[in-house]
Design a protein around this motif. Sequence first.
Motif, PDB file in Angstrom:
ATOM      1  N   LYS A   1      -6.508  11.929  -2.496  1.00 17.42           N
ATOM      2  CA  LYS A   1      -7.796  11.270  -2.253  1.00 17.42           C
ATOM      3  C   LYS A   1      -8.071  10.174  -3.263  1.00 17.42           C
ATOM      4  O   LYS A   1      -8.459   9.064  -2.915  1.00 17.42           O
ATOM      5  CB  LYS A   1      -8.926  12.303  -2.304  1.00 17.42           C
ATOM      6  CG  LYS A   1      -9.089  13.029  -0.986  1.00 17.42           C
ATOM      7  CD  LYS A   1     -10.298  13.939  -1.021  1.00 17.42           C
ATOM      8  CE  LYS A   1     -10.240  14.913   0.133  1.00 17.42           C
ATOM      9  NZ  LYS A   1     -10.984  16.141  -0.135  1.00 17.42           N
ATOM     10  N   ARG A   2      -7.862  10.498  -4.541  1.00 24.47           N
ATOM     11  CA  ARG A   2      -8.164   9.517  -5.580  1.00 24.47           C
ATOM     12  C   ARG A   2      -7.310   8.277  -5.424  1.00 24.47           C
ATOM     13  O   ARG A   2      -7.795   7.155  -5.508  1.00 24.47           O
ATOM     14  CB  ARG A   2      -7.902  10.130  -6.965  1.00 24.47           C
ATOM     15  CG  ARG A   2      -9.163  10.363  -7.750  1.00 24.47           C
ATOM     16  CD  ARG A   2      -8.843  10.439  -9.238  1.00 24.47           C
ATOM     17  NE  ARG A   2      -8.847   9.126  -9.854  1.00 24.47           N
ATOM     18  CZ  ARG A   2      -8.326   8.898 -11.066  1.00 24.47           C
ATOM     19  NH1 ARG A   2      -7.777   9.881 -11.744  1.00 24.47           N
ATOM     20  NH2 ARG A   2      -8.379   7.698 -11.583  1.00 24.47           N
ATOM     21  N   ALA A   3      -6.002   8.490  -5.193  1.00 22.79           N
ATOM     22  CA  ALA A   3      -5.081   7.367  -5.097  1.00 22.79           C
ATOM     23  C   ALA A   3      -5.528   6.408  -4.007  1.00 22.79           C
ATOM     24  O   ALA A   3      -5.693   5.208  -4.231  1.00 22.79           O
ATOM     25  CB  ALA A   3      -3.674   7.883  -4.817  1.00 22.79           C
TER      26      ALA A   3
ATOM     27  N   LEU B   1      -6.875   1.271  -2.778  1.00 22.55           N
ATOM     28  CA  LEU B   1      -6.925   0.406  -1.598  1.00 22.55           C
ATOM     29  C   LEU B   1      -8.325   0.127  -1.091  1.00 22.55           C
ATOM     30  O   LEU B   1      -8.514  -0.713  -0.230  1.00 22.55           O
ATOM     31  CB  LEU B   1      -6.077   1.030  -0.483  1.00 22.55           C
ATOM     32  CG  LEU B   1      -4.636   1.298  -0.883  1.00 22.55           C
ATOM     33  CD1 LEU B   1      -3.899   2.022   0.207  1.00 22.55           C
ATOM     34  CD2 LEU B   1      -3.924  -0.001  -1.218  1.00 22.55           C
ATOM     35  N   LYS B   2      -9.303   0.866  -1.597  1.00 29.02           N
ATOM     36  CA  LYS B   2     -10.632   0.645  -1.039  1.00 29.02           C
ATOM     37  C   LYS B   2     -11.651   0.214  -2.091  1.00 29.02           C
ATOM     38  O   LYS B   2     -12.831   0.167  -1.818  1.00 29.02           O
ATOM     39  CB  LYS B   2     -11.103   1.941  -0.363  1.00 29.02           C
ATOM     40  CG  LYS B   2     -10.114   2.427   0.677  1.00 29.02           C
ATOM     41  CD  LYS B   2     -10.749   3.172   1.820  1.00 29.02           C
ATOM     42  CE  LYS B   2      -9.751   3.408   2.936  1.00 29.02           C
ATOM     43  NZ  LYS B   2      -9.508   4.822   3.191  1.00 29.02           N
TER      44      LYS B   2
ATOM     45  N   SER C   1       0.799  -1.224   0.000  1.00 30.22           N
ATOM     46  CA  SER C   1       0.000   0.000   0.000  1.00 30.22           C
ATOM     47  C   SER C   1       0.833   1.276   0.000  1.00 30.22           C
ATOM     48  O   SER C   1       0.643   2.137  -0.867  1.00 30.22           O
ATOM     49  CB  SER C   1      -0.979  -0.012   1.169  1.00 30.22           C
ATOM     50  OG  SER C   1      -0.297   0.245   2.372  1.00 30.22           O
ATOM     51  N   LYS C   2       1.772   1.395   0.928  1.00 26.98           N
ATOM     52  CA  LYS C   2       2.496   2.663   1.007  1.00 26.98           C
ATOM     53  C   LYS C   2       3.332   2.962  -0.233  1.00 26.98           C
ATOM     54  O   LYS C   2       3.262   4.082  -0.751  1.00 26.98           O
ATOM     55  CB  LYS C   2       3.337   2.711   2.284  1.00 26.98           C
ATOM     56  CG  LYS C   2       2.465   2.947   3.496  1.00 26.98           C
ATOM     57  CD  LYS C   2       3.275   3.160   4.749  1.00 26.98           C
ATOM     58  CE  LYS C   2       2.332   3.381   5.920  1.00 26.98           C
ATOM     59  NZ  LYS C   2       3.053   3.351   7.200  1.00 26.98           N
TER      60      LYS C   2
ATOM     61  N   GLU D   1     -13.571  -2.083  -5.219  1.00 26.20           N
ATOM     62  CA  GLU D   1     -14.283  -3.359  -5.252  1.00 26.20           C
ATOM     63  C   GLU D   1     -13.319  -4.549  -5.253  1.00 26.20           C
ATOM     64  O   GLU D   1     -13.602  -5.604  -4.690  1.00 26.20           O
ATOM     65  CB  GLU D   1     -15.164  -3.386  -6.504  1.00 26.20           C
ATOM     66  CG  GLU D   1     -16.107  -4.565  -6.605  1.00 26.20           C
ATOM     67  CD  GLU D   1     -16.984  -4.723  -5.376  1.00 26.20           C
ATOM     68  OE1 GLU D   1     -17.182  -5.869  -4.973  1.00 26.20           O
ATOM     69  OE2 GLU D   1     -17.446  -3.695  -4.830  1.00 26.20           O
ATOM     70  N   HIS D   2     -12.137  -4.330  -5.846  1.00 28.59           N
ATOM     71  CA  HIS D   2     -11.192  -5.432  -5.999  1.00 28.59           C
ATOM     72  C   HIS D   2     -10.645  -5.937  -4.666  1.00 28.59           C
ATOM     73  O   HIS D   2     -10.007  -6.979  -4.611  1.00 28.59           O
ATOM     74  CB  HIS D   2     -10.018  -4.988  -6.883  1.00 28.59           C
ATOM     75  CG  HIS D   2      -9.285  -3.807  -6.345  1.00 28.59           C
ATOM     76  ND1 HIS D   2      -9.811  -2.533  -6.341  1.00 28.59           N
ATOM     77  CD2 HIS D   2      -8.070  -3.709  -5.754  1.00 28.59           C
ATOM     78  CE1 HIS D   2      -8.939  -1.712  -5.800  1.00 28.59           C
ATOM     79  NE2 HIS D   2      -7.875  -2.394  -5.422  1.00 28.59           N
ATOM     80  N   THR D   3     -10.865  -5.179  -3.575  1.00 29.71           N
ATOM     81  CA  THR D   3     -10.359  -5.646  -2.286  1.00 29.71           C
ATOM     82  C   THR D   3     -11.404  -6.462  -1.529  1.00 29.71           C
ATOM     83  O   THR D   3     -11.151  -6.927  -0.431  1.00 29.71           O
ATOM     84  CB  THR D   3      -9.936  -4.457  -1.393  1.00 29.71           C
ATOM     85  OG1 THR D   3     -11.090  -3.626  -1.201  1.00 29.71           O
ATOM     86  CG2 THR D   3      -8.833  -3.655  -2.031  1.00 29.71           C
ATOM     87  N   ARG D   4     -12.602  -6.569  -2.138  1.00 34.31           N
ATOM     88  CA  ARG D   4     -13.699  -7.245  -1.418  1.00 34.31           C
ATOM     89  C   ARG D   4     -13.539  -8.767  -1.377  1.00 34.31           C
ATOM     90  O   ARG D   4     -13.643  -9.382  -0.335  1.00 34.31           O
ATOM     91  CB  ARG D   4     -15.041  -6.907  -2.071  1.00 34.31           C
ATOM     92  CG  ARG D   4     -15.339  -5.438  -2.130  1.00 34.31           C
ATOM     93  CD  ARG D   4     -15.808  -4.896  -0.785  1.00 34.31           C
ATOM     94  NE  ARG D   4     -16.311  -3.539  -0.946  1.00 34.31           N
ATOM     95  CZ  ARG D   4     -15.560  -2.459  -0.907  1.00 34.31           C
ATOM     96  NH1 ARG D   4     -14.264  -2.562  -0.706  1.00 34.31           N
ATOM     97  NH2 ARG D   4     -16.089  -1.260  -1.080  1.00 34.31           N
ATOM     98  N   THR D   5     -13.311  -9.361  -2.537  1.00 34.90           N
ATOM     99  CA  THR D   5     -13.270 -10.823  -2.591  1.00 34.90           C
ATOM    100  C   THR D   5     -11.953 -11.339  -2.039  1.00 34.90           C
ATOM    101  O   THR D   5     -10.886 -10.921  -2.458  1.00 34.90           O
ATOM    102  CB  THR D   5     -13.378 -11.316  -4.044  1.00 34.90           C
ATOM    103  OG1 THR D   5     -13.686 -10.208  -4.871  1.00 34.90           O
ATOM    104  CG2 THR D   5     -14.389 -12.403  -4.167  1.00 34.90           C
ATOM    105  N   LYS D   6     -12.074 -12.227  -1.087  1.00 31.44           N
ATOM    106  CA  LYS D   6     -10.876 -12.826  -0.519  1.00 31.44           C
ATOM    107  C   LYS D   6     -11.041 -14.329  -0.480  1.00 31.44           C
ATOM    108  O   LYS D   6     -12.136 -14.840  -0.303  1.00 31.44           O
ATOM    109  CB  LYS D   6     -10.638 -12.320   0.910  1.00 31.44           C
ATOM    110  CG  LYS D   6     -10.207 -10.884   0.948  1.00 31.44           C
ATOM    111  CD  LYS D   6     -10.190 -10.385   2.361  1.00 31.44           C
ATOM    112  CE  LYS D   6     -10.245  -8.873   2.342  1.00 31.44           C
ATOM    113  NZ  LYS D   6     -10.561  -8.299   3.624  1.00 31.44           N
TER     114      LYS D   6
END
Length: 789
Positions: A662-664, A669-670, A648-649, A672-677
């Motif tokens: 803000k956009r970045a 990091l937030k 992330s950093k 839809e692609h971070t939802r499915t695990k």
Amino acid sequence: MKHVPILPPGVFPEPDKDPVIQIANMVVRQGEHSPFIRNVFTLNTCAPVIGSHVMSFMTEKELLSKWAMFVREVDADIITGYNIQNFDLPYLINRAHHLKVENFTFLGRIKDVKSVIKESTIQSKQMGKRENKVINIEGRVQLDLLQILFRDYKLRSYSLNAVSYHFLQEQKEDVHHSIISDLQNGNEQTRRRLAVYCLKDAILPLRLLDKLMCVINYMEMARVTGVPLTYLLSRGQQIKVISQLLRKAKEQNLLIPAQKIDPGEEYEGATVIEPNKGYYNMPIATLDFSSLYPSIMMAHNLCYTTLLNQNTIAKEGLTQDQYIKTPSGNLFIKANMRKGLLPEILEHLLSARKKAKADLKMETDPFKQKVLDGRQLALKISANSVYGFTGAQVGKLPCLEISQSVTAFGRMMIEQTKNYVEETYTIENGYKHNAKVIYGDTDSVMCKFGVETVQEAMKLGREAADYISTKFVEPIKLEFEKVYFPYLLINKKRYAGLYWTNPVKYDKMDCKGLETVRRDNCPLVANLINQCLQLILIDRNPEGGVEHAKQTISDLLCNRIDISNLVITKELTKTDEEYSAKQAHVELANRMKKRDPGSAPQLGDRVPYVIIAAAKKTAAYLKSEDPIYVLENNIAIDTQYYLENQLSKPLLRIFEPILGEKRAESELLKGEHTRTKTMMTSKVGGLMAFATKKSSCIGCKVPLDNDAAVCKHCKSRESEIYQKEISTINALEEKFSRLWTQCQRCQGSLHEDVLCTSRDCPIFYMRKKVQKDLEDQDKLVKRFDENEW
DNA sequence: TAATGGTAGGGGAGGAAAGGTAAGACGTAT
DNA sequence: TACTGATACGTCTTACCATTCCTCCCCTAC
């Protein structure tokens, strides 16, 4: 040279127990490409190997004795190999001693001088602490390739396999030590297999030595500095400067005083100009002082022999124009009164370098070209290390007056250069824009002239360099070196940009200090950052970069990233007791030591590890684990850690200047692609010890009471589900056979087993993973069979 | 023991210290 | 009407959590 001891699985070989079964040797004349002797000494019979001389012996004693005779007869000047200094040679000597092989230890050129093993630790700020063994072989120089690589190259892994791949784009088989005894105890064909592996291990160091021109470069360095070849590997940097100093001092009938070592306080170093951070979609010209510190010492006649204090000035009655006061307040006499020793050495080195470079241009013979290139490199390094020598407080002849004067001049000069650029290139003076120095470090300034094209930036850059050079004392020279366009300035000592030395085409993408060039993060981060930077800087497609990053994050969270990409390595720089803070790699090294003391990482080694899943808020040092162990036991990876603490950093840092804060953050990091695990279940450790295993329906995952394949609701679809699982197994089988063939191709034989267990090869990890998946899938499908009747 | 090039600086991780908040204790009014 | 208990509400304390700061450590730039 390469030898193989035999050993029981899982334990490191010990010379008083485990026999030596093979020794392979290659002998080459310097300058020729292929060896004129290739042989292998084997214990027990061995089928012939084409192109090599196989010598078989029925006893180990005879093998060792004949090998020692071979060494004396070949009478080599240089002995090399991979880690021979700390492993092969000591092992052979100890083994021969244990077996009481007469005359073995007389390996050198002086009769009756035995080769003995001594322990030594060498420690320097540059290389850290290392424990080494030292063996005297009179009249022969030992150039252990591993030691050369440690000194000259910063690599993620130093295994012979990783190094071969890095420099020769060629892998070697990495045979795990547990298989070796099986091969030895087989027949002459399996022993031939070992011999081939052993021969390959012997030829690789030679080829690397040739490719990296180690022998030539080391010889040239030894000649330039006047130290024995062995010192270059066994001693530090200081000895080289002292040697030159002694040479010059003798000419002038001077002696060097012996000083007591007394570490005092550190002195102030160079200035780093506060960066004007951001993304520059315009050419940025870079101006550099060439050989800044040596040229300062020459320009101002800084030397031990020219240093003054107020007393001498009064006593000798020196006037103001006969000496200078440096910006740090130290006094030195001018060159017309007395020329210093150090400036003279430096002039000699730099003029010799100029000559070597000029000769290099004229030379047509490729071998001589290599020699000349090695020489100019040695001269450059030598010139640059003189300053370091004067500042080395635990050294033979530290002189802080010199070193702090040098850095003080440097600080003054970079400040002046910045001002000259900004005062001269202004709208007032008839230029189109006001120039601004956006960054600079020690000897360089990055100038934003405000122009549109690379060509214009280059023109102004050259002009500025020439103009500003006139403001300083000879031989100080400011040079225009390159243009960055575009340029992403992230922080002090951290930036990236396209590097132009001609206005037509960029040379390369240059990254400084970023994750892509650091060895202490996982390849996933380095590769992703590199790809994103390419998309931003070369393709000018930041949106594509964001998409790629999102895809990678999604892959990571769904366990689609190969484990070899998640391996982090860090060096063990001190002994266990010396560490005061807990750290992932140190803790893991200790745990591995308990499992197998022989194969655990040693002081100075790089420790590879991955972060595994554990209860929330568990410290990272408790979650580090050996990648092989993770693979073998199917342990779950903490993908969240890799996202939050690794990816992330760095990602935010490169995207923020372009997309805005803000956009970045919100997109990367937030989204839809971070939802499915995908959660993976581990087979060992944690709560699994208390959980009882219950099988679940293959069709709908509902828990079952018996061992049936499917629940009653899915019973009707059983054959359909069965077909699906069978097709999965087929896909896995196909994938496995593809990887297997790839490994066979790599080991150069398509009809033999793959033995390789290389920890540096991504194919190995994939092959291992698919093998595991295949086993699991096989078990799953078997459940259908059991309930067939 | 003998021997060991320099300083500047970013950034991650761990741990202590300082800060914030919610739950519970207590007092008071109704 | 006096007293008691229940309840509501405000304030204070305490335990727990999150943040901040500092230090250690690794590695890099020059």
